[in-house]
Design a protein around this motif. Structure first.
Motif, PDB file in Angstrom:
ATOM      1  N   GLY A 189     -20.494  47.876 -69.878  1.00 49.60           N
ATOM      2  CA  GLY A 189     -20.803  46.826 -68.915  1.00 49.60           C
ATOM      3  C   GLY A 189     -19.582  45.979 -68.646  1.00 49.60           C
ATOM      4  O   GLY A 189     -18.747  45.777 -69.542  1.00 49.60           O
ATOM      5  N   LEU A 190     -19.446  45.479 -67.427  1.00 50.67           N
ATOM      6  CA  LEU A 190     -18.322  44.608 -67.073  1.00 50.67           C
ATOM      7  C   LEU A 190     -18.642  43.816 -65.824  1.00 50.67           C
ATOM      8  O   LEU A 190     -19.573  44.142 -65.083  1.00 50.67           O
ATOM      9  N   PHE A 191     -17.868  42.770 -65.592  1.00 54.13           N
ATOM     10  CA  PHE A 191     -17.901  42.038 -64.337  1.00 54.13           C
ATOM     11  C   PHE A 191     -16.581  42.297 -63.608  1.00 54.13           C
ATOM     12  O   PHE A 191     -15.519  42.396 -64.243  1.00 54.13           O
ATOM     13  N   TYR A 192     -16.671  42.424 -62.277  1.00 52.90           N
ATOM     14  CA  TYR A 192     -15.454  42.664 -61.503  1.00 52.90           C
ATOM     15  C   TYR A 192     -15.573  42.051 -60.113  1.00 52.90           C
ATOM     16  O   TYR A 192     -16.670  41.728 -59.642  1.00 52.90           O
ATOM     17  N   LYS A 193     -14.426  41.869 -59.455  1.00 50.24           N
ATOM     18  CA  LYS A 193     -14.362  41.416 -58.061  1.00 50.24           C
ATOM     19  C   LYS A 193     -13.093  42.000 -57.448  1.00 50.24           C
ATOM     20  O   LYS A 193     -12.207  42.487 -58.166  1.00 50.24           O
ATOM     21  N   ASP A 194     -12.973  41.975 -56.117  1.00 50.57           N
ATOM     22  CA  ASP A 194     -11.829  42.607 -55.462  1.00 50.57           C
ATOM     23  C   ASP A 194     -11.637  42.034 -54.060  1.00 50.57           C
ATOM     24  O   ASP A 194     -12.437  41.218 -53.594  1.00 50.57           O
ATOM     25  N   ASN A 195     -10.584  42.494 -53.405  1.00 50.87           N
ATOM     26  CA  ASN A 195     -10.341  42.119 -52.004  1.00 50.87           C
ATOM     27  C   ASN A 195     -10.078  43.357 -51.149  1.00 50.87           C
ATOM     28  O   ASN A 195      -9.344  43.305 -50.163  1.00 50.87           O
ATOM     29  N   ALA A 196     -10.704  44.485 -51.533  1.00 56.66           N
ATOM     30  CA  ALA A 196     -10.326  45.768 -50.932  1.00 56.66           C
ATOM     31  C   ALA A 196     -11.018  46.078 -49.617  1.00 56.66           C
ATOM     32  O   ALA A 196     -10.511  46.855 -48.823  1.00 56.66           O
ATOM     33  N   GLY A 197     -12.197  45.543 -49.395  1.00 53.17           N
ATOM     34  CA  GLY A 197     -12.904  45.931 -48.179  1.00 53.17           C
ATOM     35  C   GLY A 197     -14.026  46.904 -48.500  1.00 53.17           C
ATOM     36  O   GLY A 197     -14.851  46.642 -49.354  1.00 53.17           O
ATOM     37  N   ALA A 198     -14.041  48.056 -47.825  1.00 48.03           N
ATOM     38  CA  ALA A 198     -15.193  48.963 -47.903  1.00 48.03           C
ATOM     39  C   ALA A 198     -14.962  50.185 -48.774  1.00 48.03           C
ATOM     40  O   ALA A 198     -15.723  51.129 -48.717  1.00 48.03           O
ATOM     41  N   THR A 199     -13.931  50.218 -49.582  1.00 47.76           N
ATOM     42  CA  THR A 199     -13.628  51.418 -50.371  1.00 47.76           C
ATOM     43  C   THR A 199     -14.063  51.246 -51.821  1.00 47.76           C
ATOM     44  O   THR A 199     -14.336  50.136 -52.279  1.00 47.76           O
ATOM     45  N   ASP A 200     -14.117  52.367 -52.567  1.00 49.78           N
ATOM     46  CA  ASP A 200     -14.274  52.285 -54.017  1.00 49.78           C
ATOM     47  C   ASP A 200     -12.975  51.740 -54.600  1.00 49.78           C
ATOM     48  O   ASP A 200     -11.884  52.153 -54.192  1.00 49.78           O
ATOM     49  N   VAL A 201     -13.093  50.829 -55.573  1.00 49.13           N
ATOM     50  CA  VAL A 201     -11.899  50.136 -56.049  1.00 49.13           C
ATOM     51  C   VAL A 201     -11.537  50.457 -57.498  1.00 49.13           C
ATOM     52  O   VAL A 201     -10.395  50.232 -57.908  1.00 49.13           O
ATOM     53  N   LEU A 202     -12.494  50.934 -58.296  1.00 52.96           N
ATOM     54  CA  LEU A 202     -12.235  51.116 -59.720  1.00 52.96           C
ATOM     55  C   LEU A 202     -13.034  52.312 -60.208  1.00 52.96           C
ATOM     56  O   LEU A 202     -14.129  52.582 -59.714  1.00 52.96           O
ATOM     57  N   GLU A 203     -12.474  53.044 -61.175  1.00 51.12           N
ATOM     58  CA  GLU A 203     -13.214  54.129 -61.795  1.00 51.12           C
ATOM     59  C   GLU A 203     -13.189  53.977 -63.304  1.00 51.12           C
ATOM     60  O   GLU A 203     -12.213  53.495 -63.884  1.00 51.12           O
ATOM     61  N   ILE A 204     -14.297  54.353 -63.932  1.00 51.23           N
ATOM     62  CA  ILE A 204     -14.435  54.294 -65.382  1.00 51.23           C
ATOM     63  C   ILE A 204     -14.412  55.718 -65.908  1.00 51.23           C
ATOM     64  O   ILE A 204     -15.151  56.579 -65.433  1.00 51.23           O
ATOM     65  N   SER A 205     -13.567  55.955 -66.892  1.00 58.98           N
ATOM     66  CA  SER A 205     -13.426  57.285 -67.487  1.00 58.98           C
ATOM     67  C   SER A 205     -13.681  57.193 -68.988  1.00 58.98           C
ATOM     68  O   SER A 205     -13.271  56.223 -69.633  1.00 58.98           O
ATOM     69  N   VAL A 206     -14.367  58.196 -69.541  1.00 57.67           N
ATOM     70  CA  VAL A 206     -14.591  58.280 -70.990  1.00 57.67           C
ATOM     71  C   VAL A 206     -14.137  59.651 -71.461  1.00 57.67           C
ATOM     72  O   VAL A 206     -14.579  60.681 -70.943  1.00 57.67           O
ATOM     73  N   GLN A 207     -13.245  59.684 -72.442  1.00 56.78           N
ATOM     74  CA  GLN A 207     -12.753  60.945 -73.013  1.00 56.78           C
ATOM     75  C   GLN A 207     -13.056  60.967 -74.501  1.00 56.78           C
ATOM     76  O   GLN A 207     -12.874  59.972 -75.208  1.00 56.78           O
ATOM     77  N   ARG A 208     -13.530  62.115 -74.999  1.00 60.52           N
ATOM     78  CA  ARG A 208     -13.826  62.228 -76.416  1.00 60.52           C
ATOM     79  C   ARG A 208     -12.690  62.943 -77.146  1.00 60.52           C
ATOM     80  O   ARG A 208     -11.934  63.726 -76.565  1.00 60.52           O
ATOM     81  N   SER A 209     -12.594  62.701 -78.444  1.00 60.91           N
ATOM     82  CA  SER A 209     -11.451  63.204 -79.211  1.00 60.91           C
ATOM     83  C   SER A 209     -11.608  64.644 -79.668  1.00 60.91           C
ATOM     84  O   SER A 209     -10.613  65.359 -79.827  1.00 60.91           O
ATOM     85  N   SER A 210     -12.841  65.116 -79.890  1.00 62.82           N
ATOM     86  CA  SER A 210     -13.035  66.419 -80.529  1.00 62.82           C
ATOM     87  C   SER A 210     -12.458  67.576 -79.723  1.00 62.82           C
ATOM     88  O   SER A 210     -11.894  68.516 -80.287  1.00 62.82           O
TER      89      SER A 210
END
Length: 544
Positions: free
Chosen positions: A211-232
């Protein structure tokens, strides 16, 4: 024209007795099969059979627009289009449909939801533009420095930064979401990389939430991506299909929301103990924009319902947390657990704590709520632990009012300072009983610094027990003079499951001057939350 009509109007120039005719069109009257999943009508011929299959397939597609007949991905599309609801993690089709029908039966009025009912009630106490509602909130936050308060400039303790070209990560101090700092991504127009990540170590299998809070000034595009990588096996989580894949292509993408703090979350699942790399990264593209993140949390996705009312305020008020579980009204079995008395918090009726290689005094430097906490300081070098006993003795023949065979839970709030404090994992609470020998249940804190975290431990007192003890401990690995602040100690009979109460005290939400007492908000939560739902109110200081 229909299969029956097609058969009736077959060209008469074709010999109906030929093998070719029979293979194509059959030699008996067409008899529909319902339901149809393969072409199986006896002696109807290939054309009729395939037309029947096609007819049924089209009927299934059309029928899919009825939510009763839709499943899985088709259901998601219909629900999102008609109601803007989204499936919660691996929510069953039946549960999602139930929420859709509840919305439809109320003519689209979604204020029956706990989320909106709470918002409507709380708006009489707090402005709605300072209030956020989080459902299925994280209780065991493992993020290190998730509010970005520790560090300076573009450096955030506990986070690793990756940038290129003129894309940067810097501190946002003008309008952070919580306290005095947030992390601001400044994206150049050439598609340059910028990200922050940290590793969640040795996390056992199960359902997880970010979970997180965010804000931006980008307009109508996707601005951020969340990635999860496992070690195994170095695979990445596929947020689109809920699995693990070799390429980091199916991230959780966050859309532009403008210059307004907005809550976002992501869900994933692991099959075994893993080191998990959690990355927040600019969305690929060549736009120039800023995106700011704050109050990042990640932890276990609980298997019961919960709702958190987050209230943001400015000024001198202190942050606080009030939690209410479905069975409320249980008394705190500790005296002075709110730490507002100079006499230490202890088992009811007792006033002089046992100390071992430690001091334990009231202090006003840090407080979870109210004006004070208790300062636990170690007075011995590494190699020996230091602790305060929450009772006036620690002997094998004193039960201190505890009942054998009963389960109890102790919860405390602890603040581990970056400067002068031990590792977050070097603070523990211990709960033990004596039955021929001492046996302890213990729980350590996590690597969270300069903020309060809750630590709890549950123990079922053995049937033959003759003595009980409770301790706040600084581990033997902690150095001499290292210290922590402990506040809101709560002990009750019960477990940490959904039938427990975790309501700390009647102090003011936000500290003195915070308006109505916490008891007022308790009444609101108790009336609005459905049976089986855990609820809490969290006040978040901004700009301090």
């Amino acid at each position: 024209m229909g299969i029956v009509t097609f058969n009736r109007r077959m060209p008469q120039l074709i010999n109906p007795d030929s093998a070719e005719y029979k293979a194509l069109f059959g030699d008996e009257a067409f008899v529909p099969l319902t339901p149809i999943s393969t072409s199986a009508d006896y002696k109807c011929g290939a054309v009729s059979n395939e037309l029947e299959y096609l007819d049924d397939y089209i009927a299934q597609l059309v029928g899919g627009f009825d939510p009763d007949n839709a499943v899985a991905g088709d259901l998601d599309i219909i629900v999102k289009t008609l109601s803007n609801l989204e499936r919660i993690f691996d929510e069953a089709d039946s549960a999602l449909l139930n929420r859709v029908y509840s919305l439809l039966r109320r003519n689209g009025n979604d204020r029956w939801n706990t989320k909106w009912a709470l918002r409507d009630a709380m708006k009489h106490f707090w402005p709605t533009n300072t209030m956020y509602i989080e459902q299925s909130y994280i209780e065991d936050d493992a993020a290190v420095n998730g509010d970005f308060e520790v560090g300076s400039g573009g450096t955030f303790t506990g986070w690793t930064e990756a940038t290129s070209a003129s894309s940067t990560v810097t501190e946002e101090t003008t309008t952070p979401f919580k306290n005095g700092r947030a992390a601001k991504f400044t994206i150049d127009g050439s598609g340059s990389l910028v990200s922050l990540y940290q590793v969640w170590s040795s996390e056992p299998s199960g359902k997880k939430k970010i979970g997180l809070f965010y804000k931006d000034n980008a307009g109508a595009t996707d601005v951020l991506e969340i990635s999860v990588q496992r070690s195994s096996d170095s695979k990445f989580y596929d947020f689109a299909n809920n699995g693990w894949i070799a390429a980091d292509t199916e991230t959780k993408d966050l859309p532009s929301v403008g210059d307004v703090w907005t809550f976002a979350d992501a869900y994933f699942e692991t099959d075994g103990t893993e080191d998990l790399t959690i990355t927040f990264r600019r969305k690929a593209g060549e736009d120039t924009y800023n995106v700011t993140i704050d109050r990042v949390e990640y932890g276990t996705f609980q298997d019961y319902s919960s709702t958190s009312v987050i209230i943001v305020f400015t000024g001198e008020l202190t942050g606080s947390l009030m939690q209410l579980w479905p069975t409320s009204g249980r008394d705190n079995l500790l005296d002075r657990g709110e730490c507002e008395s100079a006499t230490a918090p202890m088992v009811a009726g007792e006033t002089v704590p046992v100390l071992s290689n430690a001091t334990w005094v009231q202090d006003a430097t840090q407080k979870h709520m109210g004006s004070n906490s208790f300062l636990l300081t170690k007075t011995v070098a590494a190699g020996t632990s230091g602790y305060a006993v929450l009772a006036d003795d620690e002997v094998t023949s004193n039960m201190h009012g505890f009942s054998a065979g009963t389960t109890y839970t102790l919860r405390v709030q602890v603040h581990v300072p970056t400067t002068g404090g031990p590792l977050g994992t070097e603070f523990l609470i211990e709960f033990g009983d004596y039955d021929g020998g001492w046996v302890f249940s213990s729980q350590a804190g996590v690597a969270t610094y300069d903020a309060f975290q809750q630590v709890s431990v549950t123990r079922a007192i053995r049937a033959g027990a003759t003595g009980v003890t409770l301790r706040c401990v600084l581990h033997s690995d902690a150095a001499n003079t290292e210290y922590v602040y402990v506040d809101h100690l709560w002990l009750d009979a019960g477990t940490t499951d959904i039938d427990s109460a975790s309501f700390f005290d009647n102090d003011f939400l936000g500290g003195e001057g915070g308006g109505y007492s916490a008891a007022t908000y308790q009444d609101i939560l108790d009336r609005l939350r459905p049976a089986g739902t855990k609820a809490r109110i969290e006040s978040v200081p901004q700009g301090s």
